[in-house]
Design an enzyme around this catalytic site. Structure first.
Site, short mmCIF file in Angstrom:
data_model
loop_
_atom_site.label_atom_id
_atom_site.label_comp_id
_atom_site.label_asym_id
_atom_site.label_seq_id
_atom_site.Cartn_x
_atom_site.Cartn_y
_atom_site.Cartn_z
N GLU A 105 6.93 62.28 -3.29
CA GLU A 105 5.61 62.12 -3.88
C GLU A 105 5.76 61.15 -5.04
OE1 GLU A 105 3.82 65.99 -4.71
OE2 GLU A 105 3.12 66.08 -2.62
N HIS A 151 -5.29 61.27 -2.13
CA HIS A 151 -4.20 62.17 -1.74
C HIS A 151 -4.73 63.58 -1.46
CE1 HIS A 151 -0.26 64.10 -1.69
NE2 HIS A 151 -0.69 64.96 -2.59
N GLN A 178 6.72 74.34 2.14
CA GLN A 178 5.47 74.37 1.36
C GLN A 178 4.31 74.96 2.17
OE1 GLN A 178 4.21 70.42 0.18
NE2 GLN A 178 2.38 71.14 -0.87
N ASP A 197 2.64 69.89 -12.85
CA ASP A 197 2.30 68.84 -11.88
C ASP A 197 0.83 68.95 -11.51
OD1 ASP A 197 2.67 66.70 -10.23
OD2 ASP A 197 3.59 67.85 -8.60
N ASP A 230 8.38 63.59 -6.96
CA ASP A 230 8.29 65.05 -6.77
C ASP A 230 8.67 65.35 -5.31
OD1 ASP A 230 7.61 67.74 -6.89
OD2 ASP A 230 5.48 67.36 -6.58
N THR A 255 13.13 67.43 -9.03
CA THR A 255 12.10 66.45 -9.40
C THR A 255 12.83 65.33 -10.14
OG1 THR A 255 10.53 68.27 -9.71
CG2 THR A 255 9.91 66.12 -10.60
N GLU A 309 4.71 59.54 -8.27
CA GLU A 309 3.83 60.01 -9.34
C GLU A 309 4.19 59.31 -10.66
OE1 GLU A 309 3.18 64.19 -9.56
OE2 GLU A 309 3.69 64.54 -7.46
N LYS A 324 9.03 72.76 -3.68
CA LYS A 324 8.98 71.70 -4.69
C LYS A 324 10.10 71.82 -5.72
CE LYS A 324 4.69 70.01 -3.87
NZ LYS A 324 4.37 68.59 -3.74
N GLU A 373 1.43 61.53 4.29
CA GLU A 373 0.22 60.73 4.47
C GLU A 373 0.50 59.46 5.26
OE1 GLU A 373 -0.26 61.15 0.02
OE2 GLU A 373 -2.33 60.68 0.60
N TYR A 433 2.76 78.48 0.51
CA TYR A 433 1.88 78.14 -0.62
C TYR A 433 0.64 79.01 -0.76
CZ TYR A 433 -2.06 75.65 1.62
OH TYR A 433 -3.18 75.33 2.31
N ARG A 472 7.86 69.85 3.11
CA ARG A 472 6.52 70.20 3.62
C ARG A 472 6.51 71.44 4.49
NH1 ARG A 472 3.71 67.60 -0.07
NH2 ARG A 472 4.12 65.35 -0.06
CA CA Z 1 3.36 66.58 -6.77
#
Ligand code: CA
Length: 402
Positions: free
Chosen positions: A188, A122, A229, A115, A222, A246, A190, A242, A349, A233, A226
């Site tokens: 997400e 973003h 994460q 990914d 994806d 997916t 994508e 994550k 976002e 992370y 949060r």
């Molecule tokens: Ca992603």
């Protein structure tokens, strides 16, 4: 490219599945047998039956994809011939099944999953939220397509339930971490790229060889927790926040169908390393328009054409160290976000970290996903026939944590 109007098929007006699209997928009907099909109009052409070739009866596209670009072009030409030559109608028509009567499956046995993080908007938005005291873009961002290796085994087809993940999290104000269902489950939006032809270990794939290896494009959600994460992370990147799921769309649109969608990427800020330099080459930016629906309501229309890094640059970077490609490798673009608020490809976002809840037409608000929420991502692109081709959809409904 043949004239899409020349087919003997009675295609619905404005179909995104004319002869300039012809995406591949894996389907089953009442018999339960999984085989390869091609979407055209509201039908699926049963390739296993119409060709009699066991290559298309394996239940995944991998064996066909491994044959490489000449075989991909040959089959596309043959299918176009079958659907335009009136003399073949009687032979082909029995193998066209109504798409609403078949079940779609994961099209590709996914080998590796990578990914990327290629939307500047973003990356800047997340940088501002996750690292408010630093520059939004890290110093490497304009020099290389940042990515991470994800979990291939949890890539699933559209429609697979999204079981709310549980895990460990610690908000900055908390004294100690806690465990439990994610409270900040996100999406997400994508675009995914499916590798057909592999490459040799130790030999980088040059930027100009993109179409020799990549077969086509799908849509990706994806799903991201949060809270998990944000706590896990540092310093090695995304992990359990994550890897729980997916989702991908069932139809893989060949690069051959996207020639009219090619656009130049945005101007780059810094000179590129030679292996990433695409100046003077025909660019692989793609003018796809995504649409994100939450419980049926459009909440965002992310524009893919503005992505800073192209899929050709991503492939060159992914193999720059000599890492080899395998048939079935999937790499995703990273969340597609444009400059405007209604072009953001994630809820973190759209709700600015949960501080600005999104108002929905049904009278409710959302920061992150609630149990029962359904998210659907669709996309279209300019087709060779002058209209727009569809990339199908990727959808998923959130179920309570187990
Ligand atoms: Ca992603």
């Amino acid at each position: 490219m043949s004239d899409p109007g020349a087919t003997w098929l009675d295609l619905p007006a404005g179909t995104g599945y004319g002869l300039d699209n012809l995406p591949y997928g894996v389907f089953s009907d009442a018999s339960g047998r999984r085989r390869t099909g091609v979407a055209v109009g509201d039908a699926v052409l049963d390739l296993a039956a119409v060709t009699g070739d066991p290559l298309h009866g394996t239940g995944s596209l991998n064996a066909f994809l491994a044959r490489g670009p000449r075989a991909w072009a040959d089959l596309r030409e043959r299918i176009t011939g079958w659907l335009t030559d009136g003399a073949l109608r009687a032979r082909v028509q029995p193998h066209l099944l109504p798409r609403d009567r078949v079940r779609m499956h994961l099209p590709v046995e996914v080998a590796d999953y990578v990914d990327f993080y290629s939307s500047r908007h973003h990356a800047e938005n997340l940088g501002r939220m996750f690292r408010p005291d630093s520059e939004p873009l890290t110093p490497n961002w304009t020099h290389l397509p940042i990515g991470y290796h994800g979990r291939a085994g949890t890539v699933a087809v559209s429609g697979t339930p999204v079981v709310r993940p549980a895990g460990q999290r610690k908000a900055p104000a908390d004294d100690a971490p806690t465990s439990g269902p994610s409270q900040r489950l996100d999406i997400e939006a994508e675009v995914g790229f499916v590798v057909g032809a592999g490459s040799e270990l130790g030999t980088p794939v040059p930027i100009g060889a993109f179409a020799d290896h990549v077969f086509g494009v799908c849509l990706v959600n994806d799903w991201s927790a949060r809270d998990l994460q944000a706590w896990e992370y540092v310093p090695l990147g995304p992990f359990l926040g994550k890897s729980f799921l997916t989702s991908v769309s069932p139809w893989v649109v060949p690069l051959a169908a996207l020639q009219a969608a090619r656009v130049a990427p945005p101007a780059r800020d810094v000179p590129l390393q030679p292996y990433l330099d695409d100046t003077g080459a025909e660019p692989w930016g793609l003018d796809l328009t995504l649409e994100v629906r939450l419980n049926g309501e459009v909440v965002s229309r992310p524009p893919f054409g503005g992505m800073y890094w192209t899929p050709a640059q991503q492939l060159a970077h992914l193999t720059a160290n000599g890492a080899s490609l395998r048939t079935g490798d999937l790499y995703a673009s990273g969340t597609v976000s444009g400059p405007d608020r209604d072009q953001r490809g994630s809820l973190i976002e759209l709700s600015w970290g949960g501080k600005e809840p999104l108002s929905l037409a049904e009278g409710t608000t959302r920061t992150f996903l609630a149990d029962g929420d359904e998210v659907t991502i669709t996309a279209t692109a300019p087709g060779a026939g002058g209209g727009r081709i569809a990339l199908g959809e990727v959808t998923g409904r959130v179920e309570p944590a187990r």
